[in-house]
Design a protein around this motif. Structure first.
Motif, short mmCIF file in Angstrom:
data_model
loop_
_atom_site.label_atom_id
_atom_site.label_comp_id
_atom_site.label_asym_id
_atom_site.label_seq_id
_atom_site.Cartn_x
_atom_site.Cartn_y
_atom_site.Cartn_z
N SER A 1 0.84 -1.22 -0.15
CA SER A 1 -0.19 0.01 -0.03
C SER A 1 0.82 1.38 -0.09
N SER A 2 0.31 2.15 -0.72
CA SER A 2 0.82 3.41 -0.44
C SER A 2 -0.39 4.63 -0.40
N PRO A 3 -0.08 5.68 -0.09
CA PRO A 3 -1.17 6.61 0.13
C PRO A 3 -2.44 6.63 -0.78
N HIS A 4 -2.21 6.32 -1.92
CA HIS A 4 -3.36 6.30 -2.94
C HIS A 4 -3.45 5.05 -3.72
N TYR A 5 -2.84 3.87 -3.46
CA TYR A 5 -2.75 2.67 -3.92
C TYR A 5 -2.74 1.33 -3.15
N VAL A 6 -3.27 0.49 -3.48
CA VAL A 6 -2.95 -0.94 -2.64
C VAL A 6 -3.06 -1.90 -3.72
N SER A 7 -2.52 -3.09 -3.46
CA SER A 7 -2.40 -4.00 -4.29
C SER A 7 -2.24 -5.34 -3.21
N ILE A 8 -2.85 -6.43 -3.82
CA ILE A 8 -2.54 -7.76 -3.06
C ILE A 8 -2.35 -8.99 -4.36
N ASN A 9 -1.40 -9.84 -3.82
CA ASN A 9 -1.16 -10.68 -4.95
C ASN A 9 -1.17 -12.16 -3.89
N ILE B 1 -5.18 6.93 2.11
CA ILE B 1 -5.14 6.38 3.22
C ILE B 1 -3.84 6.41 4.11
N ASP B 2 -3.99 6.00 5.27
CA ASP B 2 -2.98 6.19 6.26
C ASP B 2 -2.30 4.66 6.23
N LEU C 1 -9.05 -5.84 3.33
CA LEU C 1 -8.17 -4.75 3.42
C LEU C 1 -8.92 -3.68 4.31
N ARG C 2 -8.26 -3.34 5.50
CA ARG C 2 -9.05 -2.35 6.29
C ARG C 2 -8.18 -1.15 6.17
N LEU C 3 -8.77 -0.39 5.24
CA LEU C 3 -7.84 0.97 5.04
C LEU C 3 -8.28 2.19 5.68
N THR C 4 -7.23 2.59 6.73
CA THR C 4 -7.90 3.64 7.38
C THR C 4 -7.69 5.04 6.64
N LYS C 5 -8.66 5.81 6.41
CA LYS C 5 -8.64 6.96 5.91
C LYS C 5 -7.76 8.11 6.47
N ALA C 6 -6.90 8.98 5.58
CA ALA C 6 -5.97 9.68 6.22
C ALA C 6 -6.66 10.98 6.70
N GLN C 7 -8.09 11.50 6.02
CA GLN C 7 -8.75 12.59 6.39
C GLN C 7 -10.35 11.65 6.35
N PRO C 8 -10.80 11.84 7.65
CA PRO C 8 -12.15 11.65 7.85
C PRO C 8 -13.27 12.00 6.77
#
Length: 99
Positions: free
Chosen positions: A35-43, A57-58, A73-80
């Motif tokens: 994951s990065s702030p604007h991207y996620v991947s799973i393999n 995301i954070d 994937l439980r992605l916490t938002k950087a801003q609510p």
């Protein structure tokens, strides 16, 4: 063999986005996540999923759980707040630059 894009569902609250992907045979030992702030991947061969996210995301507060052929994937938002959609709508070059 080309990777298979798994079926997934998502939901959001003001604080987080949860993405659940169906990946038959997935285990914690054969699954990698990035994951990065604007991207996620799973393999999790043969499955591969990448998402260019609408919001930021954070990474440090986001988690991955693998259980019974599902990857969550439980992605916490950087801003609510509500995103209203999961994926960003940008040309490929701009999506790649955000990653």
């Amino acid at each position: 063999m080309a990777p298979i894009s798994p079926a997934y569902v998502w939901e959001e609250s003001d604080a987080a986005v949860v993405v659940t992907a169906k990946c038959r045979g997935a285990t914690s030992s054969n699954t990698d996540a990035f994951s990065s702030p604007h991207y996620v991947s799973i393999n999790s061969p043969p499955y591969f999923l990448e998402l260019d996210l609408h919001g930021r995301i954070d990474n440090a507060k986001s988690t991955v759980a693998v259980r019974r052929g599902e990857i969550e994937l439980r992605l916490t938002k950087a801003q609510p707040g509500q995103w209203g959609r999961l994926l960003v709508d940008l040309p490929k070059a701009e999506r790649l630059q955000r990653r």
